[in-house]
Design an enzyme around this catalytic site. Structure first.
Site, PDB file in Angstrom:
ATOM      1  N   HIS A   1       0.831  -1.202   0.000  1.00  0.00           N
ATOM      2  CA  HIS A   1       0.000   0.000   0.000  1.00  0.00           C
ATOM      3  C   HIS A   1       0.869   1.256   0.000  1.00  0.00           C
ATOM      4  O   HIS A   1       1.230   1.762   1.069  1.00  0.00           O
ATOM      5  CB  HIS A   1      -0.893  -0.005   1.234  1.00  0.00           C
ATOM      6  CG  HIS A   1      -1.773  -1.214   1.327  1.00  0.00           C
ATOM      7  ND1 HIS A   1      -1.296  -2.459   1.687  1.00  0.00           N
ATOM      8  CD2 HIS A   1      -3.101  -1.366   1.103  1.00  0.00           C
ATOM      9  CE1 HIS A   1      -2.298  -3.325   1.684  1.00  0.00           C
ATOM     10  NE2 HIS A   1      -3.401  -2.693   1.327  1.00  0.00           N
TER      11      HIS A   1
ATOM     12  N   HIS B   1     -28.400 -15.158  25.513  1.00  0.00           N
ATOM     13  CA  HIS B   1     -27.309 -14.992  26.475  1.00  0.00           C
ATOM     14  C   HIS B   1     -26.568 -16.293  26.777  1.00  0.00           C
ATOM     15  O   HIS B   1     -25.567 -16.281  27.473  1.00  0.00           O
ATOM     16  CB  HIS B   1     -27.852 -14.414  27.789  1.00  0.00           C
ATOM     17  CG  HIS B   1     -28.139 -12.950  27.718  1.00  0.00           C
ATOM     18  ND1 HIS B   1     -28.916 -12.393  26.720  1.00  0.00           N
ATOM     19  CD2 HIS B   1     -27.737 -11.914  28.495  1.00  0.00           C
ATOM     20  CE1 HIS B   1     -28.987 -11.088  26.903  1.00  0.00           C
ATOM     21  NE2 HIS B   1     -28.272 -10.766  27.969  1.00  0.00           N
TER      22      HIS B   1
END
Ligand SMILES: Cc1ncc(C[n+]2csc(CCOP(=O)(O)OP(=O)(O)O)c2C)c(N)n1
Ligand SMILES: [Mg+2]
Length: 663
Positions: free
Chosen positions: A27, A465
């Site tokens: 990059h 949960h």
């Protein structure tokens, strides 16, 4: 004559272009756009000494935009760190080279944290800034007095975790944290207008940050902004207006420079534009000399710090703390007292709190916390004061409902050194923290995750949960140790192991009470082997139960039922599969003899997915667990519904043995 800042910055640009070109991967755009800002930071502000990357009072620099890795590799090379060498840079992104695709803390001193997963660098920097203020409160300005600088891209500030990190930093008023935002209006897909219209600066201001803007291509202007940020007591966002790929005449300002080699022609054109040497991987002598001088800028301050350290009378204590070794001397006295007081049924989350009382008294480096579940995770011990903007010496952090932010901050704290962070939430919400848990493992960060409510045993809150797949999916992560202790004794043992580890651990703990399964003091930490024979068969052995955590007591009762029918059954408690896997073959063979399941049937019991348990039961063994989502019901009803009771399990084993013709 001192070369201009622009020439210093162009050395970064040249190395970024050349390395990416040679690798044909990487990059270039980000390092080229932020080269001037990085030059201002490294030559004028950042406190560091390239000769000693481990100087504890150095400023921390975090390249949150880790895809721009060539920026930090160039900076480390130019300022004179031992590595990377120019050869390392030539071998950018190649096998075995420390100049990995993204910066990795374990490859190069000077790379403080591993970055690349966007957003996490900023969030880890928050943890570094917390650790700095905490240690400053304990050791004073003469020993701990540094800053945390970050370079972040649009992506870092767009990620959800950024909201958590910015909120945490604002509330803790971490004025030593300074984020330079590479505001180049470009991400991979093109203009940021495609995906963002929020006012990033106003968002930071709303979170009580100081903000300042500058021309990111003008080192003087960046330097002015840094001075302003340093002077302000709030965390700072510096908006650096830049052009991605700056210097590449035909491609700059476009996403084309983000993540691909510029190509021979464009590199040539950029060299002309920037007035660079024609030869690749070279830095003009005067430029390199100026950079090397910048790398020595901190040497005097470093020497003065060493003197202050000598005079402080706390040198050994401080260095030991930074070095991070801890003893488990607390464990045996704690266990002795536990046995003396008489063992009672207790939830392992409560057992963890009991152990923590001893741990926090014995080990001053621990800093606890929870993502708003303090009373459920049992993470706060009595003497702990909150760590707040008014009291950085506190050892308990109210992270708020920010699981990911908490986990990333803990990584930053652990990698800063001097602090051993632990933090809690419900096990099911490891999913919210998971990318940071992964970075704990990759980075070898000693973080202890206190994850309670570890199964359907949490009861009424129901399937949202109740973790099912979590235990096994976390065990699948490399370099992470998952502990699921069965009672108070194992819980203390597992805590001791987690604290002595050189990487992350997860403690999976129950909400519901568990009966003690270990009633005798053992000389050795039995959990250290990952699994051990808790009960031996009385009748000729036909069955081996392998259970973890809350299911160990069920396995003991099921085994008792089988023994009553003349079927001998071992019970193996397996608090940590990773540790068991690492034992010598002899030991593993002894606990789980490698015979066919016709001779000895292996049965796993865990209140979670059975996926993967064939690793220990063998393909023809019996795996008892839960392969669907849970149910909303009181815990005993949920256990009965899923057949996780001693009677049902004993019956299943007998039926299974008959069906398979096992005598
Ligand atoms: C969590 C995460 N998602 C996606 C990516 C892939 N990725 C790498 S860079 C990038 C774009 C980032 O844009 P910006 O931060 O503006 O960087 P610039 O293009 O300006 O260099 C993306 C999506 C990543 N590294 N991490
Ligand atoms: Mg960008």
């Amino acid at each position: 004559m001192q070369p201009s800042d622009r020439r210093l910055a162009n050395a970064i640009r040249a190395l970024a272009m050349d390395a990416v070109e040679a690798a044909n991967s990487g990059h270039p755009g980000m390092p080229m756009g932020m080269a001037d800002a990085a030059t201002a930071l490294f030559t004028r502000h950042l406190k560091f000494d390239a000769a000693d990357p481990h100087w504890p009072d150095r400023d921390r620099f975090i390249l949150s935009a880790g895809h721009g890795s060539m920026l930090i590799y160039a900076l480390l090379y130019l300022t004179g760190y031992e590595r990377p060498t120019m050869d390392d840079i030539r071998r950018f992104r190649q096998l075995g080279s420390p100049t990995a695709g993204h910066p990795e803390n374990f490859e190069l001193p000077g790379v403080e944290v591993t970055t690349g997963p966007l957003g996490q660098g900023v969030a880890m920097a928050v943890g570094m800034a917390i650790a700095e203020r905490h240690l400053n409160a304990i050791y004073g300005d003469s020993i701990v007095d540094h800053r945390t600088f970050v370079i972040a891209g649009d992506g870092d500030l767009m990620e959800g975790i950024n909201h958590e990190a910015v909120g945490l930093a604002g509330n803790l008023r971490l004025g030593r944290l300074i984020v330079l935002w590479d505001d180049n209006n470009i991400t991979i897909d093109g203009s940021t207008e495609l995906s963002r219209n929020e006012d990033v600066v106003e968002r930071h201001r709303a979170a009580q940050w100081h903000t300042v803007e500058c021309d990111g291509l003008d080192a003087d202007d960046v330097s002015r902004a840094i001075d302003e940020a340093v002077a302000d007591p709030r965390p700072s966002l510096i908006r650096c207006r830049t052009i991605i790929g700056f210097g590449a005449p035909n491609k700059q300002g476009t996403a084309a420079t983000h993540g691909a080699a510029l190509g021979k022609d464009e590199v040539e054109a950029a060299r002309k534009e920037l007035g660079l040497d024609e030869e690749e991987f070279t830095v003009p002598d005067d430029v390199l000399t100026a950079w090397r001088a910048a790398g020595k800028r901190g040497a005097v301050e470093h020497a003065l710090w060493k003197e202050r350290m000598e005079e402080s009378g706390r040198k050994d204590e401080f260095l030991a703390r930074i070095n991070g070794s801890v003893s488990d001397a607390w464990l045996h006295p704690y266990l002795d007292k536990l046995f003396k007081d008489g063992l009672k049924p207790v939830a392992t989350r409560k057992a963890s709190e009991m152990a923590l009382e001893a741990i926090n008294a014995a080990i001053p480096a621990t800093v606890g916390g929870s993502a708003d579940l303090t009373g459920s995770n049992n993470t706060k011990t009595k003497a702990m004061e909150p760590l707040t903007a008014e009291n950085y010496a506190g050892r308990y952090i109210y992270y708020g409902i920010r699981e990911f932010g908490m986990a990333a901050a803990m990584n930053g704290m652990a990698l800063h050194g001097g602090v051993i962070p632990y933090g809690g939430t419900f096990l099911v919400f490891t999913d919210y923290a998971r990318p940071a848990i992964r970075l704990s493992a990759l980075q070898r960060a000693r973080v202890v995750y206190v994850m309670t409510h570890d199964s359907i045993g949490l009861g009424e809150d129901g399937p949202t949960h109740q973790p099912v797949e979590h235990l096994q999916s976390l065990r699948a992560m490399p370099a992470l140790e998952l502990y699921r202790p069965a009672d108070a004794v194992e819980t203390a043992e597992c805590w001791a192991l987690a604290l002595q580890s050189d990487g992350p651990s997860i403690l999976a703990l129950t909400r519901q009470n568990l009966r003690p399964v270990r009633s005798d003091a053992a000389a050795e930490n039995l959990s250290a082997r990952g699994a051990y024979r808790l009960k031996s068969a009385e009748n000729p052995r036909k069955v081996i139960f392998i259970a973890t955590g809350s299911e160990v007591e069920i396995a003991l009762d099921a085994a008792a039922e089988l023994e009553g029918q003349g079927i001998g059954a071992d019970v193996v408690s397996m608090p940590c599969t990773e540790r068991f896997d690492a034992q010598p073959r002899d030991y593993r063979e002894d606990v789980l003899p490698d015979v066919s399941n016709r001779e000895i049937l292996r049965v796993s019991i865990e209140a979670g997915t059975t996926y993967g348990w064939e690793r220990y039961t063998g393909l023809h063994g019996l795996r008892i667990g839960i392969d669907r989502f849970g149910v909303s019901a009181p815990a005993p009803d949920a256990y009965a519904f899923f057949g996780l009771t001693p009677g049902k399990i004993a019956q299943r084993v007998v039926d299974f043995m008959k069906q398979r013709g096992i005598q």
